[in-house]
Design a protein around this motif. Structure first.
Motif, PDB file in Angstrom:
ATOM      1  N   ILE A 116      -3.532  28.144   1.102  1.00  0.00           N
ATOM      2  CA  ILE A 116      -2.194  27.562   1.213  1.00  0.00           C
ATOM      3  C   ILE A 116      -2.234  26.067   1.525  1.00  0.00           C
ATOM      4  CG2 ILE A 116      -1.272  29.771   1.976  1.00  0.00           C
ATOM      5  CD1 ILE A 116      -0.962  28.513   4.774  1.00  0.00           C
ATOM      6  N   TRP A 117      -3.323  25.587   2.153  1.00  0.00           N
ATOM      7  CA  TRP A 117      -3.282  24.213   2.648  1.00  0.00           C
ATOM      8  C   TRP A 117      -3.336  23.173   1.542  1.00  0.00           C
ATOM      9  CZ3 TRP A 117      -1.214  23.455   7.010  1.00  0.00           C
ATOM     10  CH2 TRP A 117      -1.327  24.421   8.009  1.00  0.00           C
ATOM     11  N   SER A 118      -3.947  23.495   0.403  1.00  0.00           N
ATOM     12  CA  SER A 118      -3.914  22.550  -0.717  1.00  0.00           C
ATOM     13  C   SER A 118      -2.498  22.422  -1.265  1.00  0.00           C
ATOM     14  CB  SER A 118      -4.874  22.998  -1.823  1.00  0.00           C
ATOM     15  OG  SER A 118      -4.549  24.304  -2.287  1.00  0.00           O
ATOM     16  N   LYS A 119      -1.721  23.514  -1.237  1.00  0.00           N
ATOM     17  CA  LYS A 119      -0.322  23.472  -1.678  1.00  0.00           C
ATOM     18  C   LYS A 119       0.542  22.743  -0.654  1.00  0.00           C
ATOM     19  CE  LYS A 119      -2.169  26.860  -4.165  1.00  0.00           C
ATOM     20  NZ  LYS A 119      -3.611  27.227  -4.053  1.00  0.00           N
ATOM     21  N   VAL A 120       0.247  22.973   0.617  1.00  0.00           N
ATOM     22  CA  VAL A 120       0.987  22.278   1.673  1.00  0.00           C
ATOM     23  C   VAL A 120       0.746  20.777   1.574  1.00  0.00           C
ATOM     24  CG1 VAL A 120       1.159  21.939   4.165  1.00  0.00           C
ATOM     25  CG2 VAL A 120       1.002  24.250   3.237  1.00  0.00           C
ATOM     26  N   ALA A 121      -0.485  20.379   1.350  1.00  0.00           N
ATOM     27  CA  ALA A 121      -0.808  18.948   1.252  1.00  0.00           C
ATOM     28  C   ALA A 121      -0.064  18.295   0.097  1.00  0.00           C
ATOM     29  CB  ALA A 121      -2.320  18.766   1.072  1.00  0.00           C
ATOM     30  N   LEU A 122       0.022  18.992  -1.033  1.00  0.00           N
ATOM     31  CA  LEU A 122       0.749  18.444  -2.174  1.00  0.00           C
ATOM     32  C   LEU A 122       2.234  18.302  -1.852  1.00  0.00           C
ATOM     33  CD1 LEU A 122       0.598  17.536  -5.122  1.00  0.00           C
ATOM     34  CD2 LEU A 122       0.967  19.918  -5.804  1.00  0.00           C
ATOM     35  N   GLY A 123       2.798  19.313  -1.187  1.00  0.00           N
ATOM     36  CA  GLY A 123       4.201  19.233  -0.799  1.00  0.00           C
ATOM     37  C   GLY A 123       4.466  18.123   0.204  1.00  0.00           C
ATOM     38  N   VAL A 124       3.534  17.920   1.120  1.00  0.00           N
ATOM     39  CA  VAL A 124       3.692  16.855   2.126  1.00  0.00           C
ATOM     40  C   VAL A 124       3.766  15.492   1.462  1.00  0.00           C
ATOM     41  CG1 VAL A 124       2.508  15.639   3.998  1.00  0.00           C
ATOM     42  CG2 VAL A 124       2.676  18.118   4.052  1.00  0.00           C
ATOM     43  N   THR A 125       2.934  15.264   0.449  1.00  0.00           N
ATOM     44  CA  THR A 125       2.958  13.957  -0.221  1.00  0.00           C
ATOM     45  C   THR A 125       4.299  13.698  -0.908  1.00  0.00           C
ATOM     46  OG1 THR A 125       2.038  14.872  -2.287  1.00  0.00           O
ATOM     47  CG2 THR A 125       0.475  14.037  -0.643  1.00  0.00           C
ATOM     48  N   TYR A 157       0.820  -1.206   0.000  1.00  0.00           N
ATOM     49  CA  TYR A 157       0.000   0.000   0.000  1.00  0.00           C
ATOM     50  C   TYR A 157       0.862   1.268   0.000  1.00  0.00           C
ATOM     51  CZ  TYR A 157      -3.502  -3.453   1.276  1.00  0.00           C
ATOM     52  OH  TYR A 157      -4.312  -4.555   1.283  1.00  0.00           O
ATOM     53  N   VAL A 158       1.953   1.231   0.736  1.00  0.00           N
ATOM     54  CA  VAL A 158       2.872   2.371   0.748  1.00  0.00           C
ATOM     55  C   VAL A 158       3.452   2.588  -0.644  1.00  0.00           C
ATOM     56  CG1 VAL A 158       5.075   3.229   1.640  1.00  0.00           C
ATOM     57  CG2 VAL A 158       3.453   2.152   3.192  1.00  0.00           C
ATOM     58  N   LYS A 159       3.870   1.495  -1.286  1.00  0.00           N
ATOM     59  CA  LYS A 159       4.432   1.606  -2.636  1.00  0.00           C
ATOM     60  C   LYS A 159       3.385   2.075  -3.634  1.00  0.00           C
ATOM     61  CE  LYS A 159       8.030  -1.879  -1.936  1.00  0.00           C
ATOM     62  NZ  LYS A 159       8.535  -3.236  -2.291  1.00  0.00           N
ATOM     63  N   MET A 160       2.153   1.624  -3.455  1.00  0.00           N
ATOM     64  CA  MET A 160       1.084   2.008  -4.366  1.00  0.00           C
ATOM     65  C   MET A 160       0.800   3.510  -4.268  1.00  0.00           C
ATOM     66  SD  MET A 160      -2.858   0.620  -4.436  1.00  0.00           S
ATOM     67  CE  MET A 160      -3.156   1.273  -2.780  1.00  0.00           C
ATOM     68  N   ILE A 161       0.706   4.012  -3.048  1.00  0.00           N
ATOM     69  CA  ILE A 161       0.438   5.437  -2.858  1.00  0.00           C
ATOM     70  C   ILE A 161       1.605   6.275  -3.363  1.00  0.00           C
ATOM     71  CG2 ILE A 161      -0.018   7.230  -1.145  1.00  0.00           C
ATOM     72  CD1 ILE A 161      -1.369   5.082   0.566  1.00  0.00           C
ATOM     73  N   ASN A 162       2.811   5.788  -3.136  1.00  0.00           N
ATOM     74  CA  ASN A 162       3.995   6.520  -3.585  1.00  0.00           C
ATOM     75  C   ASN A 162       4.056   6.603  -5.103  1.00  0.00           C
ATOM     76  OD1 ASN A 162       6.592   7.806  -3.304  1.00  0.00           O
ATOM     77  ND2 ASN A 162       7.545   5.868  -3.826  1.00  0.00           N
ATOM     78  N   ALA A 163       3.472   5.621  -5.785  1.00  0.00           N
ATOM     79  CA  ALA A 163       3.513   5.588  -7.250  1.00  0.00           C
ATOM     80  C   ALA A 163       2.492   6.516  -7.897  1.00  0.00           C
ATOM     81  CB  ALA A 163       3.276   4.159  -7.747  1.00  0.00           C
ATOM     82  N   LEU A 164       1.559   7.060  -7.109  1.00  0.00           N
ATOM     83  CA  LEU A 164       0.548   7.951  -7.677  1.00  0.00           C
ATOM     84  C   LEU A 164       1.191   9.242  -8.165  1.00  0.00           C
ATOM     85  CD1 LEU A 164      -2.345   7.612  -5.055  1.00  0.00           C
ATOM     86  CD2 LEU A 164      -2.248   6.616  -7.348  1.00  0.00           C
ATOM     87  N   PRO A 165       0.863   9.706  -9.363  1.00  0.00           N
ATOM     88  CA  PRO A 165       1.396  10.998  -9.843  1.00  0.00           C
ATOM     89  C   PRO A 165       0.868  12.142  -8.981  1.00  0.00           C
ATOM     90  CG  PRO A 165       0.426   9.709 -11.639  1.00  0.00           C
ATOM     91  CD  PRO A 165       0.024   9.043 -10.359  1.00  0.00           C
ATOM     92  N   ARG A 166       1.782  12.955  -8.463  1.00  0.00           N
ATOM     93  CA  ARG A 166       1.356  14.022  -7.553  1.00  0.00           C
ATOM     94  C   ARG A 166       0.537  15.097  -8.258  1.00  0.00           C
ATOM     95  NH1 ARG A 166       3.743  10.343  -5.581  1.00  0.00           N
ATOM     96  NH2 ARG A 166       4.883  10.345  -3.613  1.00  0.00           N
ATOM     97  N   VAL A 167       0.791  15.292  -9.554  1.00  0.00           N
ATOM     98  CA  VAL A 167       0.027  16.301 -10.296  1.00  0.00           C
ATOM     99  C   VAL A 167      -1.454  15.940 -10.332  1.00  0.00           C
ATOM    100  CG1 VAL A 167      -0.258  17.430 -12.540  1.00  0.00           C
ATOM    101  CG2 VAL A 167       2.028  16.908 -11.696  1.00  0.00           C
TER     102      VAL A 167
END
Length: 261
Positions: free
Chosen positions: A124-133, A100-110
């Protein structure tokens, strides 16, 4: 190599790149400019645009917003990534969640950016969430690997000398994990900024990504390159702070000897 000499060589490389850029965009070679100014602008125009932004003060608001988003993403993602330490101590849990960790990591962040904008709005929080991932998985995998790389011989000797699990955690596991973690943080800094800027680029009213997106919308090539250069300097500044913290916390680590050829 001494620090001043290294810095001089780094500046020389930057100066050479700027001179080549200026030459190819202003001097025709064989009657043709290798880099048409309409598409590549010129270093003088880009430099003038950056100076104008700072003199007029219009850049400070955008820098501050991107800085806040990047720092929040960096801190939250790094702290959350420390869960990798616990995963390394729990092999059964790690084995269960590994796919599951590998699957989530493989998702395109865009792809996630519009979803975060829908959930958290265009603040700002939508940008922070994207950066956190982006930051989380870099720190997570490095901390996990750092703990797994602890020498079994060192652990056996420490236990033989009577070290408790708490002492092992403090004097063996954490030093190993910290070395790997700080190695990842230098990469994580860039990804935190990338997450913030991409989020701004897709939808915002301020920030460096917003400046670049606005410049692209009116075919302002000088503005695009100026925004990217300010962004690059911005990342270098944050990375320098991380380096200072790393040197302070890892002062115990021996310095590798230089080899001469």
């Amino acid at each position: 190599m001494s620090r001043p000499k290294l810095l001089a060589l780094q500046l020389l490389v930057a100066l050479a790149a700027v001179l080549v850029w200026q030459l190819f965009t202003t001097v025709p070679i064989g009657g043709v400019k290798l880099l048409p100014p309409f598409f590549f602008s010129t270093p003088t125009d880009v430099g003038a645009r950056i100076v104008k932004w700072f003199v007029e003060g219009t850049i400070w608001k955008h820098l501050w917003i991107t800085l806040v988003e990047s720092v929040l993403a960096f801190v939250i993602g790094s702290v959350a990534g420390l869960v990798g330490f616990w995963f390394a101590q729990q092999p059964r849990v790690a084995a269960v969640f590994d796919p599951y960790v590998k699957m989530i990591n493989a998702l395109p962040r865009v792809v996630l950016a519009p979803i975060f904008a829908l959930w958290l709005g265009l603040g700002i929080w939508s940008k922070v969430a994207l950066g956190v991932t982006l930051v989380f998985f870099i720190v997570f995998f490095n901390v996990y690997q750092g703990v797994k790389e602890v020498s079994p011989t060192v652990l056996a000797n420490a236990r033989m000398l009577g070290m408790s699990e708490r002492a092992l955690m403090r004097h063996v596991y954490w030093p190993s994990a910290l070395s790997w973690m700080f190695s990842s943080l230098h990469t994580a800094v860039g990804f935190a900024v990338v997450g913030a800027v991409v989020g701004e680029y897709l939808g915002s009213a301020a920030g460096l990504g917003y400046i670049i997106q606005q410049a692209e919308g009116v075919f302002d090539v000088a503005g695009v390159f100026a925004g990217m250069l300010v962004l690059a300097a911005f990342v270098i500044g944050i990375d320098f702070i991380v380096t200072l913290v790393e040197r302070r916390l890892l002062i115990w680590r021996p310095v590798a000897a230089e080899t001469r050829t």
